[in-house]
Enzyme design. Sequence first.
Site, PDB file in Angstrom:
ATOM      1  N   HIS A   1      -1.189  -1.838   6.399  1.00  0.00           N
ATOM      2  CA  HIS A   1      -1.845  -2.995   5.628  1.00  0.00           C
ATOM      3  C   HIS A   1      -1.458  -4.201   6.346  1.00  0.00           C
ATOM      4  CE1 HIS A   1      -3.261  -4.483   1.570  1.00  0.00           C
ATOM      5  NE2 HIS A   1      -3.318  -5.486   2.496  1.00  0.00           N
TER       6      HIS A   1
ATOM      7  N   ARG B   1      -9.349  -2.250   0.291  1.00  0.00           N
ATOM      8  CA  ARG B   1      -8.400  -1.880  -0.683  1.00  0.00           C
ATOM      9  C   ARG B   1      -8.296  -0.444  -0.743  1.00  0.00           C
ATOM     10  NH1 ARG B   1      -6.055  -6.052   0.203  1.00  0.00           N
ATOM     11  NH2 ARG B   1      -5.521  -7.693  -1.398  1.00  0.00           N
TER      12      ARG B   1
ATOM     13  N   GLU C   1       1.051   2.281  -1.258  1.00  0.00           N
ATOM     14  CA  GLU C   1       1.532   1.598  -0.435  1.00  0.00           C
ATOM     15  C   GLU C   1       3.080   1.294  -0.620  1.00  0.00           C
ATOM     16  OE1 GLU C   1      -0.920  -1.774   0.562  1.00  0.00           O
ATOM     17  OE2 GLU C   1      -2.350  -0.520   1.140  1.00  0.00           O
TER      18      GLU C   1
HETATM   19  C1  OXD Z   1      -5.147  -9.917   1.315  1.00  0.00           C
HETATM   20  C2  OXD Z   1      -4.813  -9.137   2.379  1.00  0.00           C
HETATM   21  O1  OXD Z   1      -5.701  -9.689   0.483  1.00  0.00           O
HETATM   22  O2  OXD Z   1      -4.322  -8.962   3.329  1.00  0.00           O
HETATM   23  O3  OXD Z   1      -5.153 -11.212   1.939  1.00  0.00           O
HETATM   24  O4  OXD Z   1      -4.986  -7.622   1.888  1.00  0.00           O
END
Ligand code: OXD
Length: 316
Positions: free
Chosen positions: A276, A228, A257
């Site tokens: 992402h 993250r 993002e």
């Molecule tokens: C998730 C991601 O949380 O792909 O699944 O970021």
Amino acid sequence: MRTIACLYGPQPRHLETIRSAAPGFDIVNGDESELRARLEDAEIVVGWNEWAEEICLRPQSKLRWVQAWGAGVEHMPLDAFERRNIMLTNASGVHAYPISETVFGMMLSFARKLHAAARNQADKRWAWLGELEEIHGKTLGLVGVGAIGEEIARLARAFRMQVLGVRRSGAPSPHVDRMYDHHGLNEVLAESDFVVVTLPLTKDTRRLIDASRFKHMKPGAYFINIGRGLTVDTEALIEALRSGAIAGAGLDVFEQEPLPESSPLWAMENVIITPHNSGSSVYYDDRAAEIFVANLRDYVQGKEPGRNRVDLRNQY
Ligand code: OXD
């Protein structure tokens, strides 16, 4: 009638298995207006989004269990789930193969300068890239060893890498040579040629990787974040890249993002950016549906869903 609402748009083959696992349940998976109209009655919700949250948290909602379709749950109302005794399971584990392949793609690109060659190719430029590095025998530091970290560690064996890991419990893992709890983070940063962050976002991990952590990193090391964006202080990362304190960064996730056009990261030659999507896979829905259906079988028998239960207090 007991209702399951699928927000993620299941494929017909998944609907079949959901139906046979939960005979007697009504399955709603139509367009948004149909889902909105029926969501208050849903006992089980698969997937999540903002408008579903508003409806599912109304006082009259019948919601008992949410099966998230992703791994990260930081955007979900965990306190409200706890207060209302709503169970939450996620799709953790589904990302292990695709994300570990992206991580190796980034490490190999940095070592073999594939990203630099791709830029030259775009300009039709035949340019010698100097003597290239190898990832063989290097030290890999995994920060946050869960299902994804375990798979990265397993693959790292093939490159004879030394693997160090950090996780909350400090519990050993078969492919990690040395595992630490969070007290060992700086030691891992100092020893690693590649640092890979796979942390979920929780109150304990927010901006965990700040300027002081970058100072602990080995000069010339590479930093990769596929967890993250908010676990890293972006300004500190940019400074570490600019000053040459670290050699490069592979980034799939960002504090903001989409990454704004004004971000200096776009123009840095030692940065690989992916939008992402490191968890994306053509097999994603099949794997997530398998977790959901196993949980559904438990639920229908009056048991608690056994796979991937999220600890609402720990936030993952
Ligand atoms: C998730 C991601 O949380 O792909 O699944 O970021």
